[in-house]
Enzyme design. Structure first.
Site, PDB file in Angstrom:
ATOM      1  N   THR A 399       0.910  -0.920  -0.090  1.00 52.82           N
ATOM      2  CA  THR A 399      -0.179   0.303   0.178  1.00 52.82           C
ATOM      3  C   THR A 399       0.742   1.178   0.412  1.00 52.82           C
ATOM      4  O   THR A 399       0.713   1.984  -0.964  1.00 52.82           O
ATOM      5  CB  THR A 399      -1.060  -0.128   1.199  1.00 52.82           C
ATOM      6  OG1 THR A 399      -2.007  -0.922   0.666  1.00 52.82           O
ATOM      7  CG2 THR A 399      -1.571   1.353   0.794  1.00 52.82           C
ATOM      8  N   TRP A 441       0.498  -9.246   3.427  1.00 55.65           N
ATOM      9  CA  TRP A 441      -0.331  -9.124   2.763  1.00 55.65           C
ATOM     10  C   TRP A 441       0.253  -9.708   1.181  1.00 55.65           C
ATOM     11  O   TRP A 441       0.168  -9.475   0.412  1.00 55.65           O
ATOM     12  CB  TRP A 441       0.360  -7.356   2.903  1.00 55.65           C
ATOM     13  CG  TRP A 441      -1.199  -6.729   3.199  1.00 55.65           C
ATOM     14  CD1 TRP A 441      -1.897  -5.775   2.813  1.00 55.65           C
ATOM     15  CD2 TRP A 441      -0.746  -6.798   4.872  1.00 55.65           C
ATOM     16  NE1 TRP A 441      -2.301  -5.097   3.325  1.00 55.65           N
ATOM     17  CE2 TRP A 441      -1.989  -5.862   4.004  1.00 55.65           C
ATOM     18  CE3 TRP A 441      -1.199  -7.330   5.703  1.00 55.65           C
ATOM     19  CZ2 TRP A 441      -3.372  -4.976   5.527  1.00 55.65           C
ATOM     20  CZ3 TRP A 441      -2.230  -6.514   6.845  1.00 55.65           C
ATOM     21  CH2 TRP A 441      -2.481  -6.526   7.137  1.00 55.65           C
ATOM     22  N   ASN A 493      -4.076 -11.343   3.339  1.00 58.07           N
ATOM     23  CA  ASN A 493      -5.262  -9.702   3.253  1.00 58.07           C
ATOM     24  C   ASN A 493      -5.726 -10.109   2.028  1.00 58.07           C
ATOM     25  O   ASN A 493      -5.234 -10.107   0.662  1.00 58.07           O
ATOM     26  CB  ASN A 493      -4.238  -8.590   3.736  1.00 58.07           C
ATOM     27  CG  ASN A 493      -4.866  -7.536   3.544  1.00 58.07           C
ATOM     28  OD1 ASN A 493      -5.823  -7.031   4.168  1.00 58.07           O
ATOM     29  ND2 ASN A 493      -5.016  -6.704   2.450  1.00 58.07           N
ATOM     30  N   GLU A 494      -7.534  -9.643   1.745  1.00 61.20           N
ATOM     31  CA  GLU A 494      -8.158  -9.544   0.947  1.00 61.20           C
ATOM     32  C   GLU A 494      -7.450 -10.424  -0.499  1.00 61.20           C
ATOM     33  O   GLU A 494      -7.765  -9.827  -1.547  1.00 61.20           O
ATOM     34  CB  GLU A 494      -8.081  -7.902   0.684  1.00 61.20           C
ATOM     35  CG  GLU A 494      -8.216  -7.207   1.636  1.00 61.20           C
ATOM     36  CD  GLU A 494      -8.061  -5.824   1.350  1.00 61.20           C
ATOM     37  OE1 GLU A 494      -7.573  -4.942   0.439  1.00 61.20           O
ATOM     38  OE2 GLU A 494      -8.816  -4.631   2.483  1.00 61.20           O
ATOM     39  N   GLU A 573     -10.341  -5.159   9.432  1.00 64.66           N
ATOM     40  CA  GLU A 573      -9.784  -4.006   9.298  1.00 64.66           C
ATOM     41  C   GLU A 573     -10.783  -2.740   8.594  1.00 64.66           C
ATOM     42  O   GLU A 573     -11.456  -3.110   7.884  1.00 64.66           O
ATOM     43  CB  GLU A 573      -8.830  -4.179   7.722  1.00 64.66           C
ATOM     44  CG  GLU A 573      -8.081  -3.449   7.572  1.00 64.66           C
ATOM     45  CD  GLU A 573      -7.199  -2.889   5.829  1.00 64.66           C
ATOM     46  OE1 GLU A 573      -6.636  -3.741   5.877  1.00 64.66           O
ATOM     47  OE2 GLU A 573      -7.547  -2.620   5.422  1.00 64.66           O
ATOM     48  N   ARG A 699     -15.199   4.312   2.873  1.00 64.07           N
ATOM     49  CA  ARG A 699     -15.967   2.987   2.507  1.00 64.07           C
ATOM     50  C   ARG A 699     -16.304   2.299   4.164  1.00 64.07           C
ATOM     51  O   ARG A 699     -15.736   2.413   4.516  1.00 64.07           O
ATOM     52  CB  ARG A 699     -14.809   2.021   1.727  1.00 64.07           C
ATOM     53  CG  ARG A 699     -13.545   1.911   2.419  1.00 64.07           C
ATOM     54  CD  ARG A 699     -12.831   0.804   1.148  1.00 64.07           C
ATOM     55  NE  ARG A 699     -11.525   0.817   2.094  1.00 64.07           N
ATOM     56  CZ  ARG A 699     -10.757  -0.245   1.206  1.00 64.07           C
ATOM     57  NH1 ARG A 699     -11.206  -1.171   0.928  1.00 64.07           N
ATOM     58  NH2 ARG A 699      -8.973  -0.212   1.674  1.00 64.07           N
TER      59      ARG A 699
END
Length: 1134
Positions: A399, A441, A493-494, A573, A699
Site C-alpha cells: 500500500t 499481505w 490479506n484481501e 480492517e 468506504r
C-alpha cells in the site's frame, strides 16, 4: 448598565426586528422562585420584541439572544431549541444553523421556513455596478438608528477582540457578516488555545461537578452541564459578573423528567403532545415576529391562564422552554437491562502495516517516539488499544511501501528485520494484556516455487505446507527472539483463502507448540461465510470471521449467514479515512453501528499511525499523523480520542447488552451500546449521534440518514450505580473539544436519568473512573524535508532500512561491505519476483525519499553491481511507483539510459519506456564502486558517471516528486554515500501580491516548487468543507451557485453554502477529486489562471483538485499530466 433585577420584566417595545425575539439586559440576582413550573402554571401571552445594548450573560451579543432565531410560520420550540443544556448550547443552535446546512435537510418539515428566514436575515453578497463587493443587511431601521450594539457574532475567543475593534472603528458593521454566522479562527488562534484547554479541563470539571452536586435535590436528576472551551483572558475578565449569575443559576437548576412507558403506542402518543407552537401573526411589517405562546400538556392537572400582558423574567422564559422540552422528550425511555448480556467484546485495535505505514515512526527521535507509543498503547492515557495487528512482511508493495520478509529465500532466515517486532515489544511493555494479531499481505516468491524444481507458481497456496512452514517460522521468531505470544494469525490479506492452506497452517502451528493461536479468515469480504457454511471442515479450523470494511446497511441482513457459524465476527480492517474531525466522526459512528446493526464485536483501524510520506497511498488515514522524524512533530489526535472513548472504559471479555435492552439505534438517529463486566458490577454506555455530513468513511458508502438532536431518558435495570462518570466529544465542527470530562450523571432512585444529545455528540457514561487524557507537547512543525541531505549508512544496525528511505518495490537493507568490514551500505535484498498484493512487480525495485513537491534537486550515490546484467539507477521527480519522473540507469555492460518512467521488470521489455537519451560508457564491472549523479533544474537534466558529465538535455518540465534509487531487475545492487542537494534559486517562497482582503479575487498560478509554501497558495481544507486561506483567515466564496460565478476571499462563515466545497476529505489528498458547491456545480480552473464554479471544466482547464498538506497547496493535479503541464495552484492573488 441598567439591569433587570430579580422579578423584573422583559421590556416589550414594538417596532423591533425579528432577530430580537427575546433579549434583555440581565445581571445577577435571579431567584429560585423565578422558575416557572410546568405542573402548576399555564401561560398565554403575546411576546413582542425588546431592546438591548449589552451582552446577555456575556455569552451572546444582545442582538442575537433569540429564543427561536426567526420564525415565519408554525415551528415547534422542540424543533428550534432541542438542546437547551446551557447558554452555550443556545449559541451553538443559533450560530451553527444545525437544520440549514444542506438542501436535503431543509426539505424536512418546517425547516425550509427556518432556512429561508436565516438566509434572508444573513443577507446575500452582491456585486455593485462598479464591480466591488458589497453586502446587504437585514437590519431594521430601529436597530441601526438606535445605537444598539451591532457587533456580529464571532466565535467565543474572538468576542472581546471584535468588540474592541468596533469601539475603535476598525470594523464596519454594515460590511460585516450576518448575525447567525461565525468567523473561522486562524490556526494560530487554535494552537494558542489547545494547551490552555487541556490544562483547564480538570479545573472546569471540578467546578462544574461541585455546582451540579449542590443543586441536585431530585431523585430524577437532570444532567444539564456542558463543558465550555477555555476563553481568552480578556473575555474571562468581561465574563466575571455574568459568571456569578451563571453559578447561582446553576445552583438553582431543577430536575425534570416524565414518567416513561415501554409501549410504542404510548411513545407515539407522547410525541403527539408537542411542545408549544410559536405562531407568527404578521401585522405591522416592522414587527416581523410576534406570536402567541400557548401550551396544553395532558396529565398535568388544571392549568390557570394569567392575563395576556403578563411578563416573564429572562430566566423564567428559558426555564419554561427547558421544562417543556424535557417533559415532551422524556415521555419514553430506553431500557438498559443488566441481565440481557449478548456477545463478547473482543477489543478495539490498530493496524501497523499493509503496508509500511509505520515506516517513518521508527526513526522518530526521543522522547517523542516514546511519547507517541504512550499515546497509542499506554492504558488510561490515549488510545489504550486492546489489539495490535501487524503485517508479516513479504518483500513487495502492500500500500504505502514494502516490508521486509524474515526469509527472502528458502535458505535465508533473519528474525531481526523490520520494525514490527520492535513495535509489538513496545506495545507489550505498556500493556501486557494487549492482543497480537499478524497477517501477510505479500509473500516472497520462493514460497510458491516447486520444492524440487524451483519453478515459480505465483501462488502461496500451490504448496500449502511450504507456506505454512514459512509463517510458522515467523511465529517462532516472535516467541523465541522477541518473547512475544501471537494471539491471532490471518491467511492472506484481501485475497482468496483455501481450506488446504488453512488446515496446513493450523496443523503446522500446533505441531510447533502454538495450538492456542486462533485463525482469522479471510480478512476480506463476507463471502467467506458462504465458503465456511458450504465446507464444515474449513469452518472447523477457522476461529474468527474477519471482514474488511463491512457495511452495516447494504442488504447484509445483519450478516446472518456469518452469525450462523457461531464464531466471533470482527471488522478486522476498518476506517481508511483521513484523521481529522470527519475521520474521528466516522470512526465513532462505526464503533457502535457495527454492533448495533451487525453484531460485530471487534474493530481494527487501518492504520495505527500515519507515518509515511504524502505522495504514497491514502495519506494519514490513521489514528494520528507523524511524518516528520527530523522535527519530531505529530498532529491530528481527534481519532485517537474517539478511540479512547471506548478503550479506556472497557476490557476484552466484557459483554455487550442486546439490541433493545442496552444497545441499538436512537429514536432520532445515532447509536448507543452498553457493555458490562461479566465478573463484576462495572459497566459502560456509549451514545453517538453523528450527522450524515460528518459520518461518512472512505468506504463503504453511507446511505442518507436523518439524524437530529434529542433528549433521551434511560432506564437502568439491575444496576446499583447512583452516578456515572462522563466523557464527551463533539464532531460537528473543529472548534469542539475532545474527550472532555463532564460532571457525573446522577441516576434516580427508579434507575432513570436523562441526557440531551446534540448533533455530533459522543458520550461515554461509565462506572469506570480511571480514564485520563494524556498530554504531551508536539514540537513545532517543519514539513519541508531538510536539505542538503547526506548519509554513509555506517551508524545503523544491519538488516534495517536507512532512516527516511521508504522502500516501494523490493527491500533495501543495511549490510556490511564484503570488501571493507568498516563500511556499511544499502543492498537490494529480493532475489526474485515476490507474490504480490497491490503491485505484481511491473517495475524494478526502488526506494524513495523526500517530498512529492520536489523539482530542482540533484541526487548522487555510489553503486556497486553484482554482475554485468544488473543496473543501478538514480532518479528525481518520481511518483510512488516511479511510473513518472526522470530516471538515469547504468548497467554492468556500460550501457546507460535516461527515461521518464521506471525501468522494465523481470524481463517485461514490452513495457520498457522510450529513452530520452541513451549511450555507453566504460563498463563499471562487478567489483568496484562507481558514482552516479543526476540533476534536474527546470526543463534541464544533467548526468554524471564517476565525476564525468555524460549528458545534458531537455526533459519534460511538468513532473514533480521524490528522489529515488533502485535497480532494473531483482539483483543485489549496493548503494552508498547518498547525497541530495537543492539546485537553483526557486527555494525561497514568493508571493507576487500583497495579503488578500475581503473581496480579493481568487485565481490560480503555477505552484511554488520544491516543497516550500508561498503565502498566497497556503490554504487549509476544513472539516466543514471550507477552503480557508491560512495566513489571512479568509475563505474562498462563490458569488453564487450559478455556472460561471466567480470567487473571492471573504470572511469565513461556518457552513455557508457559498463557502462549502464538499469533497472526498480522504482521497483528495491522494488523488484528483472534485470540489462540489452543489450536486452539479463544482470548482474549476483554466490554464490562463481563471478560477470559478461551473457544471463542467473548459477544454483548456480542469475540474478536479488535489490537496498537498505539506505545502498547503490545492493543486490541479496529483500526478503528472501532460495536458495540464506544470501544476497550477489555487492562489489568493488577483
Amino acid at each position: 448598565m441598567r439591569s433587570i433585577k430579580a422579578g423584573g420584566t422583559l421590556q416589550t417595545i414594538p417596532g423591533r426586528v425579528d432577530e430580537e425575539l427575546v433579549c434583555a439586559e440581565v445581571s445577577s440576582g435571579i431567584k429560585a422562585d423565578d422558575v416557572v413550573h410546568i405542573a402548576t402554571v399555564s401561560l398565554t401571552t403575546k411576546i413582542m420584541t425588546c431592546t438591548c445594548c449589552k451582552p446577555l450573560l456575556d455569552l451572546l451579543p444582545c442582538k442575537h439572544v433569540c429564543a427561536a432565531v426567526s420564525l415565519t410560520a408554525n415551528i415547534a420550540v422542540k424543533d428550534l431549541v432541542p438542546n437547551v443544556m446551557a447558554w452555550e448550547t443556545l449559541r451553538e443552535m443559533y450560530s451553527n444553523r444545525k437544520w440549514c446546512r444542506s438542501s436535503a435537510t431543509c426539505r424536512r418539515k418546517h425547516f425550509c421556513r427556518l432556512c429561508a428566514t436565516r438566509d434572508r436575515l444573513a443577507g446575500l453578497r452582491r456585486k455593485t455596478k462598479s464591480g466591488r463587493r458589497g453586502q446587504t443587511r437585514a437590519h431594521s431601521s430601529a436597530c441601526d438608528a438606535g445605537g444598539g450594539d451591532t457587533a456580529r457574532f464571532s466565535r467565543g475567543r474572538d468576542y472581546a477582540r471584535t468588540k474592541a475593534e468596533q469601539r475603535s472603528g476598525t470594523i464596519d458593521a454594515d460590511n460585516d457578516r450576518g448575525s447567525d454566522f461565525q468567523r473561522r479562527p486562524s490556526d494560530s488562534d487554535h494552537d494558542s488555545e489547545t494547551q490552555q484547554t487541556a490544562e483547564n479541563s480538570e479545573t472546569q470539571q471540578a467546578a462544574e461537578t461541585a455546582s451540579l452536586s449542590a443543586s441536585s435535590t431530585s431523585s430524577k436528576s437532570r444532567f444539564s452541564a456542558i463543558q465550555k472551551q477555555a476563553k481568552p483572558a480578556a473575555q474571562r475578565a468581561m465574563a466575571k459578573p455574568a459568571a456569578k449569575a451563571a453559578r447561582k443559576r446553576s445552583s438553582q437548576s431543577a430536575s425534570f423528567s416524565a414518567s416513561s412507558t415501554s409501549s410504542s403506542q404510548a411513545r407515539q402518543q407522547s410525541r403527539r403532545r408537542r411542545s408549544p407552537l410559536l405562531r407568527c401573526e404578521l401585522g405591522d411589517p416592522n414587527v416581523a415576529v410576534c406570536g402567541r405562546l400557548s401550551y396544553q400538556l395532558a396529565g398535568t392537572g388544571r392549568l390557570n391562564s394569567p392575563p395576556a400582558s403578563t411578563h416573564f423574567t429572562v430566566m423564567q422564559w428559558w426555564r419554561l422552554i427547558f421544562a417543556l422540552l424535557v417533559a415532551d422528550a422524556s415521555a419514553g425511555s430506553l431500557l438498559v437491562d443488566r441481565a440481557a448480556t449478548n456477545r463478547t467484546f473482543a477489543g478495539i485495535g490498530g493496524l501497523s502495516g499493509g503496508g509500511a505505514t509505520s515506516r517513518l515512526f521508527v526513526g522518530y527521535p526521543e522522547p517523542q517516539r516514546s511519547q507517541l507509543l504512550d499515546y497509542l498503547f499506554k492504558p488510561n492515557f490515549g488510545a489504550s488499544l486492546h489489539i495490535l495487528k501487524v503485517e508479516i512482511g513479504g518483500d513487495s508493495q502492500s500500500t504505502d511501501g514494502t516490508e521486509s520478509s524474515h526469509m527472502h529465500s528458502k535458505d535465508d532466515l533473519d528474525l531481526t528485520r523490520g520494525y514490527e517486532w520492535w513495535l509489538m515489544t513496545e506495545a507489550k511493555k505498556r500493556n501486557p494484556d494487549i492482543k497480537l494479531y499478524a497477517l501477510p499481505w505479500t509473500f516472497p516468491g520462493w514460497v510458491g516455487n516447486d520444492p524440487v524444481t524451483g519453478v515459480p507458481s505465483g501462488s502461496p497456496f500451490t504448496y500449502p505446507n511450504q507456506t505454512a512452514e514459512y509463517i510458522t517460522e515467523w511465529v517462532k521468531g516472535a516467541k523465541g527472539t522477541w518473547g512475544l505470544d501471537i494471539d491471532y494469525i490471518g491467511i492472506w490479506n484481501e485475497r482468496p483463502a483455501t481450506y488446504s492452506y488453512a488446515k496446513a497452517l493450523k496443523d503446522t502451528l500446533a505441531a510447533a507448540g502454538f495450538s492456542r493461536i486462533q485463525l482469522v479468515a479471510k480478512d476480506a469480504a463476507a463471502d467467506i461465510c458462504d465458503e465456511l457454511t458450504a465446507n464444515p471442515a474449513f469452518a472447523a479450523v477457522v476461529d474468527v470471521v474477519g471482514l474488511h470494511y463491512p457495511s452495516d446497511y447494504a442488504n447484509n441482513s445483519g450478516y446472518a449467514v456469518c452469525h450462523e457459524l457461531n464464531k466471533p465476527l470482527w471488522a478486522s480492517e476498518e476506517y481508511d479515512s483521513y484523521d481529522d474531525y470527519n475521520g474521528a466522526a466516522c470512526w465513532a459512528r462505526v464503533l457502535h453501528a457495527h454492533f448495533a446493526l451487525s453484531g460485530i464485536t471487534a474493530s481494527i483501524m487501518w492504520n495505527l499511525i500515519g507515518s509515511y510520506y504524502h505522495g504514497t497511498t491514502n495519506y494519514a488515514s490513521s489514528m494520528m499523523t507523524a511524518v516528520q522524524p527530523w522535527s519530531g512533530h505529530w498532529e491530528n489526535l481527534e481519532t485517537l480520542w474517539a478511540t479512547a472513548h471506548m478503550t479506556q472504559f472497557t476490557k476484552v471479555g466484557w459483554k455487550y447488552l442486546s439490541v433493545g435492552s442496552g444497545s441499538g439505534q436512537l429514536p432520532q438517529g445515532g447509536f448507543y451500546t452498553t457493555m458490562v463486566d461479566p465478573n463484576g458490577t462495572d459497566f459502560s454506555m456509549f451514545i453517538v449521534k453523528i450527522s450524515h455530513d460528518h459520518a461518512s468513511c472512505i468506504r463503504p458508502t453511507l446511505p442518507m440518514e436523518v439524524v437530529q438532536a434529542e433528549t433521551l431518558t434511560f432506564k437502568l435495570d439491575g444496576f446499583a450505580a447512583k452516578s456515572l462518570a462522563v466523557r464527551w466529544s463533539n464532531y460537528e465542527n473543529e472548534e469542539k473539544p475532545q474527550f472532555v470530562p463532564l460532571p457525573d450523571v446522577l441516576v434516580g432512585a427508579d434507575g432513570t436519568f436523562t441526557l440531551e444529545v446534540a448533533l455530533g455528540d459522543y458520550y461515554t457514561l461509565s462506572t469506570i473512573r480511571t480514564s485520563a487524557k494524556g498530554n504531551y507537547t508536539s514540537p513545532a512543525s517543519r514539513p519541508s524535508f531538510p536539505l542538503p541531505y547526506s548519509d554513509n549508512f555506517n551508524s545503523y544496525a544491519t538488516s534495517q532500512e536507512a532512516p527516511y528511505w521508504t522502500d516501494q518495490i523490493g527491500t533495501f537493507e543495511i549490510h556490511t561491505d564484503a570488501q571493507n568490514a568498516s563500511n556499511k551500505a544499502m543492498r537490494q535484498m529480493v532475489p526474485q519476483l515476490p507474490i504480490g498484493w497491490a503491485d505484481l512487480g511491473t517495475q524494478g525495485p526502488m526506494t524513495l525519499i523526500g517530498m512529492k513537491e520536489w523539482y530542482d534537486v540533484s541526487v548522487e550515490v555510489r553503486i556497486r553491481l553484482p554482475n554485468i546484467v544488473a543496473a543501478g539507477c538514480v532518479a528525481t521527480r518520481v511518483d510512488q511507483m516511479w511510473k513518472n519522473g526522470v530516471i538515469f540507469c547504468l548497467r554492468g555492460t556500460g550501457g546507460w539510459n535516461l527515461t521518464h518512467a521506471g525501468p522494465p521488470q523481470n524481463g517485461n521489455y514490452s513495457a520498457k519506456p522510450a529513452p530520452v537519451l541513451s549511450g555507453t560508457v566504460a563498463p563499471p564491472g562487478t567489483q568496484g564502486w562507481h558514482t552516479l549523479k543526476l540533476a534536474t533544474l527546470g526543463a534541464n537534466a544533467t548526468g554524471w558517471y564517476d565525476g564525468r558529465q555524460v549528458f545534458t538535455t531537455t526533459v519534460r518540465d511538468y513532473d514533480t516528486g521524490f528522489a529515488a534509487m533502485g535497480t532494473e531487475t531483482w539483483h543485489a545492487v549496493e548503494f552508498d554515500d547518498a547525497k541530495i542537494e537543492p539546485l537553483g534559486a526557486n527555494w525561497t517562497p514568493t508571493s507576487p501580491c500583497p495579503p488578500p482582503t475581503s473581496g480579493s479575487t481568487v485565481r490560480s498560478r503555477p505552484c511554488q516548487a520544491n516543497g516550500v509554501a508561498a503565502e498566497d497558495q497556503t490554504f487549509v481544507l476544513t472539516s466543514d468543507w471550507a477552503i480557508m486561506h491560512k495566513p489571512s483567515g479568509l475563505c474562498v466564496e462563490a458569488s453564487s451557485n450559478n455556472s460561471g460565478a466567480g470567487l473571492t476571499m471573504e470572511r469565513c462563515i461556518f457552513q455557508s453554502p457559498m463557502q462549502s466545497f464538499v469533497n472526498d476529505y480522504t482521497n483528495i489528498r491522494n488523488q484528483d477529486k472534485p470540489m462540489n458547491l452543489t450536486d452539479t456545480i463544482r470548482l474549476v480552473g483554466t490554464l490562463n489562471g481563471d478560477v470559478h464554479v461551473a457544471s463542467s471544466s473548459a477544454p483548456n482547464g480542469w475540474g478536479l483538485w488535489s490537496y498537498f498538506p505539506n505545502t498547503f497547496q490545492l493543486r490541479n493535479t496529483y500526478d503528472s499530466d501532460a495536458a495540464l503541464g506544470y501544476p497550477m495552484c489555487l492562489s489568493a492573488c488577483a
